[in-house]
Design a protein around this motif. Structure first.
Motif, PDB file in Angstrom:
ATOM      1  N   THR A  48       0.853  -1.193   0.000  1.00 37.78           N
ATOM      2  CA  THR A  48       0.000   0.000   0.000  1.00 37.78           C
ATOM      3  C   THR A  48       0.887   1.241   0.000  1.00 37.78           C
ATOM      4  O   THR A  48       1.156   1.835   1.045  1.00 37.78           O
ATOM      5  N   THR A  49       1.330   1.644  -1.178  1.00 34.19           N
ATOM      6  CA  THR A  49       2.286   2.754  -1.287  1.00 34.19           C
ATOM      7  C   THR A  49       1.755   3.944  -2.071  1.00 34.19           C
ATOM      8  O   THR A  49       2.483   4.903  -2.305  1.00 34.19           O
ATOM      9  N   THR A  50       0.480   3.886  -2.462  1.00 38.51           N
ATOM     10  CA  THR A  50      -0.155   5.031  -3.123  1.00 38.51           C
ATOM     11  C   THR A  50      -1.469   5.349  -2.402  1.00 38.51           C
ATOM     12  O   THR A  50      -2.063   4.472  -1.753  1.00 38.51           O
ATOM     13  N   ILE A  51      -1.931   6.572  -2.532  1.00 36.83           N
ATOM     14  CA  ILE A  51      -3.204   6.960  -1.928  1.00 36.83           C
ATOM     15  C   ILE A  51      -4.339   6.133  -2.523  1.00 36.83           C
ATOM     16  O   ILE A  51      -5.286   5.747  -1.820  1.00 36.83           O
ATOM     17  N   GLU A  52      -4.250   5.828  -3.808  1.00 37.28           N
ATOM     18  CA  GLU A  52      -5.300   5.032  -4.445  1.00 37.28           C
ATOM     19  C   GLU A  52      -5.369   3.637  -3.841  1.00 37.28           C
ATOM     20  O   GLU A  52      -6.472   3.130  -3.539  1.00 37.28           O
ATOM     21  N   GLU A  73       6.000  12.055  -2.672  1.00 36.84           N
ATOM     22  CA  GLU A  73       4.859  12.838  -3.157  1.00 36.84           C
ATOM     23  C   GLU A  73       3.539  12.208  -2.720  1.00 36.84           C
ATOM     24  O   GLU A  73       2.563  12.921  -2.454  1.00 36.84           O
ATOM     25  N   GLN A  74       3.482  10.879  -2.662  1.00 39.95           N
ATOM     26  CA  GLN A  74       2.289  10.214  -2.143  1.00 39.95           C
ATOM     27  C   GLN A  74       2.124  10.496  -0.645  1.00 39.95           C
ATOM     28  O   GLN A  74       1.009  10.752  -0.171  1.00 39.95           O
ATOM     29  N   ILE A  75       3.211  10.469   0.089  1.00 35.72           N
ATOM     30  CA  ILE A  75       3.161  10.758   1.522  1.00 35.72           C
ATOM     31  C   ILE A  75       2.631  12.166   1.770  1.00 35.72           C
ATOM     32  O   ILE A  75       1.821  12.390   2.676  1.00 35.72           O
ATOM     33  N   LYS A  76       3.054  13.107   0.947  1.00 35.50           N
ATOM     34  CA  LYS A  76       2.593  14.491   1.097  1.00 35.50           C
ATOM     35  C   LYS A  76       1.090  14.624   0.873  1.00 35.50           C
ATOM     36  O   LYS A  76       0.473  15.587   1.338  1.00 35.50           O
ATOM     37  N   ARG A  77       0.495  13.672   0.154  1.00 32.78           N
ATOM     38  CA  ARG A  77      -0.945  13.720  -0.121  1.00 32.78           C
ATOM     39  C   ARG A  77      -1.793  13.197   1.038  1.00 32.78           C
ATOM     40  O   ARG A  77      -3.024  13.294   0.992  1.00 32.78           O
TER      41      ARG A  77
END
Length: 445
Positions: A100-104, A133-137
């Motif tokens: 699970t490494t993306t917001i999606e 960049e995903q973490i920032k989201r």
């Protein structure tokens, strides 16, 4: 669902006190808590005389294996076992397949839980060396945090690059939680143990993943959090050596916190001989002296939270040789029971168990309206009989993997019922399917 429930004569354990009282639950929340509440004709009355009523455990560290490893466990199967163990909310880890490494991908897990979970839920985003960049989201109000495997993991979730770690600690908008073991120290220890042709066995596990491996990594995480004033929660502390990194005292206003897990408070390296790979886990279960230091640190509040790190594998997977056997063990159904045994043996108090499993997770994660027995809060609670016993076996556990490290042990207490959002989901014998009432955790951040 408009439900009205009245619980009479319970010994309520909350905010450092134990007192007898009544509770009226309506519209999923505690409507009134008082010494003697009048029974109305429409009340569904439960007499809890002689039994203890506690806030449900909020388990901030579980591995429910979905998606991708559903032969080991699913969100449905493991949350079902969790509510039978008095856990009413959980936060689940990103090392599934795919990770699970993306917001999606994160939101896809929320969608599964909305349909299948028996308990309230949240999920961590997994950090990699290139997903800043995903973490920032991440949205701190709806996402519990970001999980960083610092130095010991599989797949692409290992983060060792200093620049990547600096970016995470500098830029994460959400709580950072870490698994701290130094891969370099582990590798060095392994070379020493195998230098004379020795083939490692389970008894070598705490020597390979020793205190130095843990301290090297956890001290690095703490130094980064101090440098950037990050919100850091260090998971599953296992050694006396690491305790010097954490401040004693109440959890309020700490930006660096620590946790211990139930198996590290229960087992020691003396249990490797009878249990073998069943208790192989990372970080390793260590010495009786380390275990005693962890329990003492719960009293000084150097350790703020108790969790499970529930991590099921099949019995067949655990029967392979030490080097091949996966790390992790199933725990959610018996975690609170193990802590109640500590209470019976005067190692912990009941109010301390509630503080470390409910109040402090709610504080650390700023969970909205949960973790306490308070008017207006969601009615997540468990009723416990401290005078009845629970005999555990592989055959009667609810884990999909079908086994438990507590096989044939008799706990000194019994969970008589669990309620999630005011709805009973466990009646002391069976789990009752009310998954539609479980909710996504929200955070006041």
């Amino acid at each position: 669902m408009n439900q009205q429930l009245l619980i009479k004569n319970a010994k309520i354990v909350n905010e450092g006190k134990v007192f007898e009282g009544d509770l009226r639950i309506q519209d999923q929340r505690f409507e009134r808590i008082d010494k003697n509440i009048t029974v109305w004709p429409q009340d569904n009355v439960i007499d809890a005389k002689g039994k203890f009523l506690l806030p449900g455990m909020i388990d901030d560290q579980v591995h429910f294996r979905e998606p991708g490893m559903t032969h080991k466990g699913t969100i449905a199967s493991e949350s079902r076992a969790a509510v039978a163990g008095g856990i009413t909310s959980f936060m689940e880890m990103p090392n599934v397949a795919p990770a699970t490494t993306t917001i999606e991908a994160l939101e896809n897990k929320f969608a599964i839980a909305k349909q299948d979970s028996f308990a309230n839920y949240s999920f961590y985003l997994g950090a990699t060396e290139d997903n800043i960049e995903q973490i920032k989201r991440l949205n701190p109000k709806i996402h519990c945090g970001v999980k960083v495997f610092m130095g010991a993991s599989t797949g692409n979730l290992l983060v060792e690059n200093p620049a990547a770690l600096e970016a995470i600690f500098r830029d994460s908008p959400a709580l950072i939680v870490t698994h701290c073991e130094s891969g370099a120290v582990i590798e060095s220890n392994l070379k020493k143990i195998t230098a004379q042709g020795h083939i490692p066995t389970i008894s070598d596990h705490p020597r390979i993943r020793n205190a130095d491996a843990c301290f090297s990594s956890s001290s690095y995480a703490v130094s980064l959090a101090k440098k950037y004033n990050s919100q850091l929660h260090v998971l599953h502390i296992t050694t006396a050596k690491e305790l010097s990194l954490f401040e004693a005292g109440p959890i309020e206003n700490k930006h660096i916190t620590a946790e211990a897990c139930v198996h590290h408070l229960w087992f020691s390296e003396d249990d490797y001989l009878p249990l073998g790979n069943q208790i192989k886990c990372n970080p390793a279960i260590k010495s009786p002296a380390d275990r005693a230091a962890l329990i003492q640190a719960l009293h000084t509040n150097q350790i703020d939270i108790i969790a499970t790190d529930h991590a099921p594998h099949t019995w067949q997977e655990k029967q392979t040789d030490y080097n091949q056997a996966p790390a992790g063990l199933p725990l959610v159904e018996h975690a609170l029971l193990s802590l109640f045994d500590h209470v019976h043996h005067n190692r912990l108090s009941l109010t301390q168990v509630v503080e470390k499993t409910a109040h402090n997770p709610a504080i650390r994660y700023a969970i909205k309206e949960r973790g306490y027995i308070r008017e207006g809060y969601f009615a997540d609670f468990v009723i416990v009989d401290m005078d009845k016993t629970t005999k555990v076996s592989h055959e009667n556990c609810r884990y999909l993997c079908g086994w438990t490290p507590f096989h044939q042990y008799e706990f000194s207490s019994r969970i008589e019922g669990t309620w999630v959002n005011g709805q009973q989901v466990y009646d002391g014998k069976k789990v009752i399917k009310h998954t539609a009432l479980s909710k996504r955790l929200e955070f006041d951040r």
